[in-house]
Design an enzyme around this catalytic site. Sequence first.
Site, PDB file in Angstrom:
ATOM      1  N   TYR A  49      74.542  39.658  18.623  1.00 13.48           N
ATOM      2  CA  TYR A  49      73.547  40.704  18.861  1.00 13.48           C
ATOM      3  C   TYR A  49      72.153  40.091  18.994  1.00 13.48           C
ATOM      4  CZ  TYR A  49      70.519  44.734  17.958  1.00 13.48           C
ATOM      5  OH  TYR A  49      69.528  45.689  18.036  1.00 13.48           O
ATOM      6  N   GLU A 109      69.368  53.678  15.428  1.00 10.72           N
ATOM      7  CA  GLU A 109      68.323  53.353  14.451  1.00 10.72           C
ATOM      8  C   GLU A 109      68.208  54.460  13.405  1.00 10.72           C
ATOM      9  OE1 GLU A 109      66.831  50.589  13.978  1.00 10.72           O
ATOM     10  OE2 GLU A 109      67.038  49.511  15.865  1.00 10.72           O
ATOM     11  N   TRP A 120      71.928  47.081   9.179  1.00  6.49           N
ATOM     12  CA  TRP A 120      72.179  47.089  10.623  1.00  6.49           C
ATOM     13  C   TRP A 120      73.580  46.553  10.914  1.00  6.49           C
ATOM     14  CZ3 TRP A 120      71.176  49.656  14.621  1.00  6.49           C
ATOM     15  CH2 TRP A 120      71.479  49.174  15.883  1.00  6.49           C
TER      16      TRP A 120
END
Length: 197
Positions: free
Chosen positions: A26, A48, A56
């Site tokens: 990522y 988000e 995350w």
Amino acid sequence: MADLVVGDDGLARPAWAAHDPLLRAYYDEEWGMPVRDERGLFERLSLEAFQSGLSWRTILAKRPAFRAAFAGFDPDAVAAFGDDDVDRLMADAGIVRNRRKIDATIGNARATIALRDDGGLPALVWSFQPPVTPRPTSFAEVPTSSPESIALAKALRAAGFAHVGPTTMFALMEAVGIVDTHLAGSHRRGSSGIWPA
């Protein structure tokens, strides 16, 4: 360089992206690269919001399930979700089952559609690009909000969006290249093509 780790490929990354293959991919391929299309921004804004209070890594691992559950984050499809869809989402163990965040995502899809008459979500989000970007040399120097993220959050709330606080919007701005908070010395610093290294 204390907050950077040099990998077996000789490239410097922050510690959070140095070891886990999912986070490393990522970081190397997506984080901080410009996203200017409506669906892409709606997806990232949604993820988000779901990430708030979680790692995350958790959200990234669930991203394929989120995409399946939310019709590929097509705003038109999500905006049409009704009570049966909410029940389906609340029963889906593949995603984060938080009723407020699910409701917010559906409402945000409707708000995204409503913005089309005024230039659209990408134009609004990108209008808050600051004149300069942070140039952190350590994690301690990476901000968690900015005047622009505060203003973006306010503008989105005024347009009917929810779960769009200043910290969440700063994370969005980092993720989609509006600011570059890659640490100095990282192999990704300046890679967006928007900000110089």
